[in-house]
Every structure is written in C-alpha cells, then in structure tokens.
Scaffold this motif. Structure first.
Motif, PDB file in Angstrom:
ATOM      1  N   ALA A   6      16.158  33.825  50.128  1.00 31.83           N
ATOM      2  CA  ALA A   6      15.664  32.491  49.779  1.00 31.83           C
ATOM      3  C   ALA A   6      16.594  31.759  48.824  1.00 31.83           C
ATOM      4  N   VAL A   7      17.187  32.485  47.875  1.00 31.49           N
ATOM      5  CA  VAL A   7      17.970  31.815  46.828  1.00 31.49           C
ATOM      6  C   VAL A   7      19.471  31.916  47.023  1.00 31.49           C
ATOM      7  N   GLN A   8      19.913  32.730  47.982  1.00 29.58           N
ATOM      8  CA  GLN A   8      21.346  32.988  48.116  1.00 29.58           C
ATOM      9  C   GLN A   8      22.140  31.709  48.358  1.00 29.58           C
ATOM     10  N   VAL A  32      11.074  41.263  39.366  1.00 25.86           N
ATOM     11  CA  VAL A  32      11.959  41.406  40.519  1.00 25.86           C
ATOM     12  C   VAL A  32      12.647  40.083  40.839  1.00 25.86           C
ATOM     13  N   VAL A  33      11.942  38.981  40.708  1.00 27.44           N
ATOM     14  CA  VAL A  33      12.558  37.672  40.955  1.00 27.44           C
ATOM     15  C   VAL A  33      13.705  37.441  39.980  1.00 27.44           C
ATOM     16  N   ILE A  34      13.482  37.723  38.684  1.00 29.12           N
ATOM     17  CA  ILE A  34      14.544  37.568  37.688  1.00 29.12           C
ATOM     18  C   ILE A  34      15.708  38.500  38.009  1.00 29.12           C
ATOM     19  N   PHE A  35      15.389  39.749  38.334  1.00 30.27           N
ATOM     20  CA  PHE A  35      16.407  40.737  38.695  1.00 30.27           C
ATOM     21  C   PHE A  35      17.228  40.262  39.893  1.00 30.27           C
ATOM     22  N   THR A  36      16.557  39.688  40.893  1.00 34.22           N
ATOM     23  CA  THR A  36      17.230  39.289  42.126  1.00 34.22           C
ATOM     24  C   THR A  36      18.153  38.103  41.904  1.00 34.22           C
ATOM     25  N   VAL A  37      17.751  37.158  41.074  1.00 33.29           N
ATOM     26  CA  VAL A  37      18.643  36.048  40.745  1.00 33.29           C
ATOM     27  C   VAL A  37      19.932  36.591  40.128  1.00 33.29           C
ATOM     28  N   GLU A  87      21.165  39.618  40.608  1.00 29.20           N
ATOM     29  CA  GLU A  87      21.880  40.311  41.678  1.00 29.20           C
ATOM     30  C   GLU A  87      22.700  39.347  42.526  1.00 29.20           C
ATOM     31  N   VAL A  88      22.089  38.240  42.930  1.00 31.62           N
ATOM     32  CA  VAL A  88      22.781  37.271  43.788  1.00 31.62           C
ATOM     33  C   VAL A  88      23.976  36.668  43.059  1.00 31.62           C
ATOM     34  N   LEU A  89      23.787  36.293  41.797  1.00 28.64           N
ATOM     35  CA  LEU A  89      24.881  35.707  41.034  1.00 28.64           C
ATOM     36  C   LEU A  89      26.046  36.690  40.880  1.00 28.64           C
ATOM     37  N   VAL A  90      25.727  37.960  40.735  1.00 29.69           N
ATOM     38  CA  VAL A  90      26.779  38.962  40.539  1.00 29.69           C
ATOM     39  C   VAL A  90      27.527  39.259  41.830  1.00 29.69           C
ATOM     40  N   PHE A  91      26.787  39.475  42.921  1.00 28.36           N
ATOM     41  CA  PHE A  91      27.397  40.093  44.102  1.00 28.36           C
ATOM     42  C   PHE A  91      27.881  39.125  45.181  1.00 28.36           C
ATOM     43  N   THR A  92      27.425  37.891  45.185  1.00 29.21           N
ATOM     44  CA  THR A  92      27.800  37.026  46.310  1.00 29.21           C
ATOM     45  C   THR A  92      29.277  36.671  46.317  1.00 29.21           C
ATOM     46  N   ALA A  93      29.903  36.579  45.146  1.00 29.96           N
ATOM     47  CA  ALA A  93      31.295  36.115  45.098  1.00 29.96           C
ATOM     48  C   ALA A  93      32.302  37.239  44.890  1.00 29.96           C
ATOM     49  N   THR A  94      31.840  38.489  44.721  1.00 27.27           N
ATOM     50  CA  THR A  94      32.780  39.541  44.341  1.00 27.27           C
ATOM     51  C   THR A  94      33.790  39.848  45.453  1.00 27.27           C
ATOM     52  N   ASP A  95      33.357  39.864  46.723  1.00 32.60           N
ATOM     53  CA  ASP A  95      34.297  40.162  47.807  1.00 32.60           C
ATOM     54  C   ASP A  95      35.376  39.095  47.905  1.00 32.60           C
ATOM     55  N   VAL A  96      34.972  37.827  47.793  1.00 36.28           N
ATOM     56  CA  VAL A  96      35.950  36.744  47.829  1.00 36.28           C
ATOM     57  C   VAL A  96      36.873  36.830  46.618  1.00 36.28           C
ATOM     58  N   LEU A  97      36.318  37.187  45.471  1.00 40.44           N
ATOM     59  CA  LEU A  97      37.115  37.292  44.254  1.00 40.44           C
ATOM     60  C   LEU A  97      38.170  38.389  44.390  1.00 40.44           C
ATOM     61  N   VAL A  98      37.763  39.562  44.924  1.00 41.22           N
ATOM     62  CA  VAL A  98      38.723  40.655  45.123  1.00 41.22           C
ATOM     63  C   VAL A  98      39.789  40.241  46.124  1.00 41.22           C
ATOM     64  N   ASP A  99      39.380  39.580  47.218  1.00 39.59           N
ATOM     65  CA  ASP A  99      40.352  39.123  48.210  1.00 39.59           C
ATOM     66  C   ASP A  99      41.328  38.123  47.595  1.00 39.59           C
ATOM     67  N   ARG A 100      40.844  37.326  46.667  1.00 43.19           N
ATOM     68  CA  ARG A 100      41.691  36.325  46.001  1.00 43.19           C
ATOM     69  C   ARG A 100      42.706  36.988  45.076  1.00 43.19           C
ATOM     70  N   ILE A 101      42.306  38.064  44.417  1.00 43.61           N
ATOM     71  CA  ILE A 101      43.196  38.758  43.490  1.00 43.61           C
ATOM     72  C   ILE A 101      44.183  39.647  44.230  1.00 43.61           C
ATOM     73  N   ALA A 102      43.760  40.225  45.364  1.00 43.44           N
ATOM     74  CA  ALA A 102      44.523  41.272  46.036  1.00 43.44           C
ATOM     75  C   ALA A 102      45.803  40.742  46.677  1.00 43.44           C
ATOM     76  N   GLU A 103      46.820  41.598  46.668  1.00 40.37           N
ATOM     77  CA  GLU A 103      48.014  41.342  47.455  1.00 40.37           C
ATOM     78  C   GLU A 103      47.702  41.702  48.909  1.00 40.37           C
ATOM     79  N   PRO A 104      48.088  40.859  49.880  1.00 34.04           N
ATOM     80  CA  PRO A 104      47.682  41.071  51.274  1.00 34.04           C
ATOM     81  C   PRO A 104      47.994  42.459  51.812  1.00 34.04           C
TER      82      PRO A 104
END
Length: 415
Positions: free
Chosen positions: A268-270, A313-318, A320-337
């Motif tokens: 719902a909040v992602q 759980v609602v507070i916990f989930t907010v 969770e979403v803030l932490v995990f939604t951008a981490t893959d893109v962030l790692v891809d941005r930092i990583a050498e291809p």
C-alpha cells in the motif's frame, strides 16, 4: 510507466513472478520455524535462536563468494545450483526429526539464499536499461511482499507451526521455479553466461579489496547491518515473544496476521514512499527508516493487544520500505560494472544483522524473561538506532563524491 514496463526483459519477468511463488513458499514455512521448534521439538529460546541465526550467519560469509563466482562463471550456473539446491533443502526440512538436523538444513538454506539473491539482483541489473532499474528492483520488492501476504495465511491454514509437511510444498514450488528458469535461459541462451575476453579479471581477494576499499559503500554497509538487526527481530524475537507471553493467548494466529499485515502495508505504501524518497539524497530515507524501525521495536515491548500490535507493524513497515526500496539501486550506483556481482555479494554482509537479531533476542528473552518485554525491546530498539551515525557519514561522503564528479565533468566540458 508503460514505456519502462515494455523495456523489462522476459527473463526479468520470470524472476519477478517466480519471486512471488518462491516467497509464498518460504513465508508459509520459515517464519513459523521458531514456533515449531519451541512447540513441537521442545527447543529452548536460545537453541531456537541459534538454529534461526545460522541461516543468516552462513549468508554473511557466502554471499560475497556467490556474487563474485557469478561474475566469473556466469549468473546462469549459479542460479541453477542455488535454486535446485533449495529443493533438496526443503525436502530435508520436511523429514527432519532432530534439532541438529534443522540446524544443518537452515545452514544450507542460508547458503542457497546467499548465492541466489545477489546473483539474481546482479542479473536484473545486467539486463535492465538504466532508466528502468528502479522500477524493476521495486517490482521485485513488491513481488516479495505479495508472497509474504499469501504465505503466512496459507501456513496458518496448513498448520505450519505444528507440522513440517509444509516444507514439501515449498520444495515443489522451487522445483517449478527452477524449471521455468531453465526454459527461459534456453530461449535466451546468450544471457547469464560468464563474460569472455577479460584476462585482467580480479581475483576474489582483489575483488574483496576493491569493494571493501570503497569508503561510501562500507559506511552504507555498516549502517545497513544495524537496520537489518532491527528488521530481523520481527521473524525471530517477536515470534518467540508472542508464543511465550502469558498475556497473548493466540500468539501463532496473531503473528500470522501481523506478517500478512506487514506485507499488505508494504504494497500500500511502497509506491508513494518511493516517490517521496526519490526527492532526497539516497541515504536520508534509509536513516528515516532506521528511526521508524527502532521506534516500532520499543512499542512492540509495550504491546499485548492485537490492535496495538497492528499499529506497531504499520510503523515497522514504513521503516522497512524506506530502508529497503532503494538499496539495490544504491548498490548498483556505487558498484563498478565489472564487479557488480561482487558488490551485491559484499552487500550480503548486512545479513550480519539477521545473525545477531535471533541470538540477541533469544538470549535476552531467556536471560531476562518474557515479563521484561519492555526492557528487552527497548534495548533492541536502541541497538537499531546505532546505524544512524554510519548512514549520516555515508550521506556526507556521497555528497562529496557527487560534488567532485560534477566538478570533473565541468572541467572536461570547459577544456
């Protein structure tokens, strides 16, 4: 949005849709493992914490190797080994009748996850255009949570906390997922192969040195360990607390509701939270998510009614979403291809938080007693907050890097 959807490769769709079914299978079995060990196997909270923790412990040390090996021998081979290995692991869970067997099976479960997860994310990054990567990684995250909505409810219906036959269902699901990947790689045989013509590829030691020498990456990684530490208490410490607390009469049923609520709130909040977070520097939403997660843990220790637990759980989930939604893109941005798999693998060291969570929670519950829930969860929340300084330093470091990059580009244009 439609243009980006059309750019998603069919193999990416296979991974995304397979993730729904795979996470459904895992969520109807693994989250109930703590309760099953205590209720049916007679395990103590400390023993349960050790069994649950070993999966993440193996993941900490195996994920870098899995990601690096996928850079060397190709994504396809690593994915096949991991997913069909998972089938055997779930069969082993189904026939386990000793605590030490569960320990071994969960260790192998962690090994499969530690090789499959960074490799599948690296493959998605390989075959997805830059402008569509945020969408693809968030579709994968949404797929995970669709599975987590369905899985616990199915697990409750088939009695996952009292019977280990549910693991056979998981084995069948992963066998089907693996067959679908075989078919897709047969259709697109050029994908997922080891790269050729790179005689100067770094050794595993060189790759480890290159990733660990990236200061911004390491600050993000350390901060994420504390974020994952807080997140890990949901499936471990909270589950044991709800099973053991005399104030909660239907702990298993309530816990299954909370797992599903967590996934529903994610879905719902992602999208609105991702759009909001995109306006800020990448580390800032992660800092906010850490604060939400830590605060929710403190509130969990004060909760003994279902409505209050649901608010937590609602507070916990907010968070969770803030932490995990951008981490893959962030790692891809930092990583050498050429080291993308190694970076995603190295990022698996954040699972150290998942190792510490059940150990810390289990020993606190056993040492202080479930009656001290407010103190226990307050300590867990404060431990989670310890990630904020590292994430803030990462934020400052990224600002300097981007400023230096902009200055170099400006000098190149002027010359």
């Amino acid at each position: 949005m439609n243009a980006h959807l059309k750019q998603i490769h069919p193999l990416s769709w296979t991974i995304i849709i397979g993730t729904i079914f795979g996470r459904t299978a895992i969520s109807m079995s693994i989250p109930f493992l703590s309760i099953y060990l205590i209720r049916s196997m007679g395990a103590t909270p400390a023993e349960t914490g050790i069994v649950v923790a070993v999966s993440s412990l193996i993941g900490v040390f195996a994920s870098f190797n899995g990601g690096y090996i996928s850079d060397v021998i190709g994504r396809k081979k690593v994915l096949f080994i991991a997913i069909f290995g998972w089938v055997l692991v779930f069969v082993g869970f189904a026939f386990a009748n000793k605590i030490w067997i569960f320990f071994i099976m969960n260790a192998l479960n962690g090994l499969c996850r530690a090789t499959f997860e960074p490799t599948s994310r690296a493959l998605l990054a390989d075959i997805t255009p830059k402008e569509s990567k945020l969408l693809v990684f968030n579709l994968r995250y949404a797929a995970i949570n669709i599975g987590v909505v369905i899985g616990p409810l199915l697990g409750l219906q088939v009695g996952a906390s009292d019977s280990n036959s549910v693991f056979l269902i998981a084995a069948v699901v992963y066998a089907c997922y693996g067959i679908c990947l075989v078919v897709q790689f047969w259709r697109y045989h050029e994908l997922g192969q080891a790269s050729t013509g790179n005689e100067q590829r770094l050794s595993i030691g060189g790759a480890l040195k290159a990733t660990s020498g990236n200061r911004t990456f390491m600050l993000v990684l350390i901060g994420m360990i504390f974020c994952v530490l807080g997140y890990g208490h949901f499936d471990s410490t909270l589950a044991q607390y709800m099973e053991m607390s005399p104030r909660i009469e239907e702990g298993v049923k309530w816990f299954s509701y909370l797992i599903s609520l967590n996934a529903v709130v994610v879905l719902a909040v992602q999208y609105p939270l991702v759009r909001l977070a995109a306006r800020f520097a990448p580390a800032l939403p992660i800092i906010a998510g850490n604060l939400f997660t830590g605060a929710s843990l403190i509130f969990f220790g004060m909760s003994d009614t279902l409505p209050f637990l649901m608010i937590c759980v609602v507070i916990f989930t907010v968070g969770e979403v803030l932490v995990f939604t951008a981490t893959d893109v962030l790692v891809d941005r930092i990583a050498e291809p050429e080291l993308r798999g190694a970076y995603f693998g190295m990022f698996g060291f954040n699972n150290l938080g998942m190792v510490l969570a059940p150990l810390l929670g289990g020993f606190l519950l056993q040492g202080l007693g479930v009656a001290s829930s407010q103190l226990i969860f307050a300590l867990l929340g404060l431990a989670t907050f310890a990630g904020v300084p590292f994430l803030y330093l990462a934020h400052r470091s990224m600002l300097k890097l981007e400023q230096a990059r902009t200055e170099r580009e400006g000098q190149a244009v002027s010359s």
